[in-house]
Design an enzyme around this catalytic site. Structure first.
Site, mmCIF file in Angstrom:
data_model
loop_
_atom_site.group_PDB
_atom_site.id
_atom_site.type_symbol
_atom_site.label_atom_id
_atom_site.label_comp_id
_atom_site.label_asym_id
_atom_site.label_seq_id
_atom_site.Cartn_x
_atom_site.Cartn_y
_atom_site.Cartn_z
ATOM 1 N N LYS A 30 0.840 -1.203 0.000
ATOM 2 C CA LYS A 30 0.000 0.000 0.000
ATOM 3 C C LYS A 30 0.871 1.248 0.000
ATOM 4 O O LYS A 30 0.659 2.168 -0.790
ATOM 5 C CB LYS A 30 -0.883 0.000 1.250
ATOM 6 C CG LYS A 30 -1.429 1.355 1.649
ATOM 7 C CD LYS A 30 -2.304 1.261 2.873
ATOM 8 C CE LYS A 30 -1.692 1.793 4.144
ATOM 9 N NZ LYS A 30 -1.548 3.233 4.264
ATOM 10 N N ASN A 31 1.864 1.273 0.892
ATOM 11 C CA ASN A 31 2.651 2.490 1.060
ATOM 12 C C ASN A 31 3.552 2.781 -0.132
ATOM 13 O O ASN A 31 4.147 3.849 -0.211
ATOM 14 C CB ASN A 31 3.491 2.410 2.342
ATOM 15 C CG ASN A 31 2.625 2.592 3.578
ATOM 16 O OD1 ASN A 31 1.432 2.879 3.466
ATOM 17 N ND2 ASN A 31 3.223 2.409 4.742
ATOM 18 N N ASP A 125 -5.091 8.177 9.125
ATOM 19 C CA ASP A 125 -5.025 7.541 10.433
ATOM 20 C C ASP A 125 -4.891 8.559 11.557
ATOM 21 O O ASP A 125 -4.151 9.528 11.444
ATOM 22 C CB ASP A 125 -3.796 6.629 10.514
ATOM 23 C CG ASP A 125 -3.985 5.378 9.689
ATOM 24 O OD1 ASP A 125 -5.139 5.003 9.448
ATOM 25 O OD2 ASP A 125 -2.968 4.803 9.298
ATOM 26 N N ASP A 314 4.919 0.464 11.962
ATOM 27 C CA ASP A 314 3.712 -0.219 11.478
ATOM 28 C C ASP A 314 3.645 -1.683 11.930
ATOM 29 O O ASP A 314 2.637 -2.344 11.708
ATOM 30 C CB ASP A 314 3.637 -0.151 9.941
ATOM 31 C CG ASP A 314 3.306 1.247 9.448
ATOM 32 O OD1 ASP A 314 2.989 2.115 10.269
ATOM 33 O OD2 ASP A 314 3.366 1.471 8.220
HETATM 34 C C1 UD1 Z 1 4.688 6.623 6.116
HETATM 35 C C2 UD1 Z 1 3.754 5.432 6.024
HETATM 36 C C3 UD1 Z 1 3.346 4.956 7.405
HETATM 37 C C4 UD1 Z 1 4.560 4.697 8.256
HETATM 38 C C5 UD1 Z 1 5.478 5.908 8.270
HETATM 39 C C6 UD1 Z 1 6.769 5.679 9.017
HETATM 40 C C7 UD1 Z 1 2.595 5.853 3.942
HETATM 41 C C8 UD1 Z 1 1.308 6.136 3.283
HETATM 42 N N1 UD1 Z 1 2.573 5.822 5.284
HETATM 43 O O1 UD1 Z 1 3.939 7.689 6.699
HETATM 44 O O2 UD1 Z 1 2.563 3.763 7.253
HETATM 45 O O3 UD1 Z 1 4.141 4.412 9.574
HETATM 46 O O4 UD1 Z 1 5.813 6.277 6.907
HETATM 47 O O5 UD1 Z 1 7.421 4.577 8.523
HETATM 48 O O6 UD1 Z 1 3.601 5.606 3.299
HETATM 49 N N2 UD1 Z 1 6.789 14.537 10.257
HETATM 50 C C9 UD1 Z 1 6.865 15.874 10.551
HETATM 51 N N3 UD1 Z 1 6.905 16.764 9.517
HETATM 52 C C10 UD1 Z 1 6.881 16.368 8.212
HETATM 53 C C11 UD1 Z 1 6.805 14.995 7.928
HETATM 54 C C12 UD1 Z 1 6.768 14.083 8.981
HETATM 55 O O7 UD1 Z 1 6.896 16.271 11.712
HETATM 56 O O8 UD1 Z 1 6.929 17.234 7.313
HETATM 57 C C13 UD1 Z 1 6.770 13.563 11.371
HETATM 58 C C14 UD1 Z 1 5.446 12.832 11.487
HETATM 59 O O9 UD1 Z 1 4.536 13.553 12.262
HETATM 60 C C15 UD1 Z 1 5.883 11.540 12.161
HETATM 61 C C16 UD1 Z 1 7.274 11.289 11.598
HETATM 62 O O10 UD1 Z 1 7.717 12.553 11.099
HETATM 63 O O11 UD1 Z 1 5.976 11.707 13.541
HETATM 64 C C17 UD1 Z 1 7.332 10.239 10.523
HETATM 65 O O12 UD1 Z 1 6.575 10.620 9.439
HETATM 66 P P1 UD1 Z 1 6.816 10.111 7.945
HETATM 67 O O13 UD1 Z 1 8.059 9.283 7.860
HETATM 68 O O14 UD1 Z 1 6.695 11.293 7.065
HETATM 69 O O15 UD1 Z 1 5.586 9.140 7.751
HETATM 70 P P2 UD1 Z 1 4.495 9.184 6.617
HETATM 71 O O16 UD1 Z 1 5.135 9.402 5.287
HETATM 72 O O17 UD1 Z 1 3.370 10.063 7.017
#
Ligand code: UD1
Length: 432
Positions: A30-31, A125, A314
């Site tokens: 999915k991701n 989520d 995850d």
């Molecule tokens: C993706 C995955 C998710 C997984 C996560 C970490 C998808 C659709 N989802 O989520 O299933 O759990 O990676 O492996 O691919 N953050 C900030 N600012 C930003 C971006 C992120 O503060 O601009 C923080 C987020 O709040 C979080 C952390 O960084 O605490 C990790 O986020 P990120 O790696 O970006 O996860 P996602 O891409 O949202």
């Protein structure tokens, strides 16, 4: 396929006690698939994606692309074709984006392709604040202006983007992807430092390279992108879903089962499978996947979530369940999403022994969990509750299964084939 809204009122009835045994085949991640669909926007013409999971999030993303002018076919077949027009729209549907966080990944490609994009602040989520600051900072460094108006992010780069060094505070998966997809069509070279290294990042880089992008360092902390003038559509096979594969691995372990997971890459689950071995399982690599056999009560294993190649956040709920029924006690440390421990409250309803303190949880294994009504609050929490139901005495009713449908292709059927007792049924009308 059911619409995202039909399933809101369904629940799973899980009866514990069965030992899972047999084979299961995993589809693409999915991701990854959602990001590959967004990457298709970078080239006019027909991109074909194979091994796309038949899940609600793919339906939502397909609809989002259609409303940008793309012709999308094949969501129910696993092979998706996306015909992207010469000039796709740049305004995304507010309600669709709000229903799925991953739709933010159209920001980078639409900005690169159209010079302008309007995306609602995403939903998805409920597992923490999930900021966008790194996405925005990266695009601003590439020369875009980004404003926040009436619930929309509006990014503009009328004269095009220009390659530049970008340093991420944290190896965010989503920010790495957005900056990457913007940089492939920028003028000159972009270097993303402290980039995410997840297999899904390697997957999108492989697809973009197949489209004609010039990318070095995928899978390392430094990704170098040399911008090109245009990209061509491609045929690409989605990387297998390591989290779904890992969920079945834990399901085998907690039910004292014997499960072979096909179309899986054990090298993408190295720490999780190693933890299962420490817990007492026999994990072996087989053709096209791996096999997990467990013949005893699991031992407890400490878990610390970190960006890849660290232990995946995850997989944290699934290992919380393993520890909840283990012969011992373990510490779980959640470093990625602060609200992910909400799920542990639901495990308590089943009789688990857990104490949390900030982002740490101590889980003491109990002899038996006891089935009860519980609520899935996000996709992986939902998977964890299903695993808990499989080992709990009596019946566990898991509500909120639309969250589970967002990430698991065919969970009920696959568990039934393995011998699990699980049914999907409509949620009765609330009485109060
Ligand atoms: C993706 C995955 C998710 C997984 C996560 C970490 C998808 C659709 N989802 O989520 O299933 O759990 O990676 O492996 O691919 N953050 C900030 N600012 C930003 C971006 C992120 O503060 O601009 C923080 C987020 O709040 C979080 C952390 O960084 O605490 C990790 O986020 P990120 O790696 O970006 O996860 P996602 O891409 O949202």
């Amino acid at each position: 396929m059911r619409s995202p809204y039909d399933a809101v009122m369904d629940r799973f009835r899980v009866t514990g006690g069965a030992r899972l045994a047999g084979e299961v085949r995993i589809t693409g991640a999915k991701n990854s698939a959602l990001k590959l669909m967004a990457a298709a926007l970078l080239a006019e013409g027909v991109t074909v994606l194979e091994e796309v999971p038949k899940i609600l999030d793919v339906q939502i993303m397909s609809e989002l692309l259609r409303r940008l002018g793309c012709v999308v076919e094949g969501e129910t077949t696993g092979t998706l074709s996306i015909d992207v027009p010469a000039s796709p729209g740049h305004v995304t549907d507010y309600d669709l984006v709000r229903s799925m966080r991953a739709s933010i990944c159209v920001l980078g490609p639409l900005l690169a392709r159209c010079g302008e994009v309007q995306v609602a602040f995403p939903g998805g989520d409920a597992i923490g604040s999930r900021g966008l600051d790194m996405h925005i900072d990266g695009l601003v460094k590439l020369g875009a202006t980004v404003e926040n108006e009436h619930g929309y992010l509006i990014a503009k780069a009328p004269k095009g983007l220009v390659g530049t060094p970008v340093w991420l505070d944290f190896p965010s998966v989503g920010a790495t992807e957005n900056i990457l997809m913007a940089a492939v069509l920028a003028k000159g070279t972009t270097v993303i430092d402290n980039a995410a290294r997840e297999p899904e990042i390697v997957d999108i880089c492989t697809m973009l390279s197949g489209m004609g992008a010039k990318i070095e360092g995928a899978g390392t902390s430094t990704i170098e992108i040399h911008g090109v003038d245009g990209l061509s559509p491609v045929r690409h096979r989605t990387v297998p879903d390591r989290i779904v594969a890992g969920t079945f691995a834990v399901a085998a372990a907690v039910t004292h089962g014997d499960v072979t997971v096909r179309n899986a890459r054990p090298e993408h689950l190295e720490i999780a499978l190693d933890k299962l071995t420490v817990s007492g399982a026999a994990v072996t690599t087989v053709e096209d996947g791996f096999r997990v056999v467990m013949d005893r009560r699991p031992g407890a294993v400490d878990v610390v979530t970190l960006p890849y190649p660290g232990f995946a956040t995850d997989m944290q709920p699934q290992f919380a369940v393993l520890n909840a029924v283990s012969d011992g006690h373990a510490m779980i440390t959640e470093n990625i999403f602060e609200a992910r421990f909400v799920f542990l409250q639901e495990l308590l309803r089943l009789g688990a022994s857990i104490r949390t303190d900030g982002h740490h949880a101590i889980v003491r294994g109990v002899d038996r969990l006891s089935g009860a009504p519980v609520l899935a609050t996000d996709v992986r929490a939902g998977a964890g509750l299903v695993l808990a139901g499989l080992v709990a005495d009596g019946e566990t009713l898991v509500s909120g299964v639309h969250h589970i449908d967002r990430g698991y292709d065919d969970l009920v059927n696959q568990l039934q084939v393995l011998g699990g007792s699980i049914e999907r049924e409509p949620e009765p009308e609330p009485r109060f």
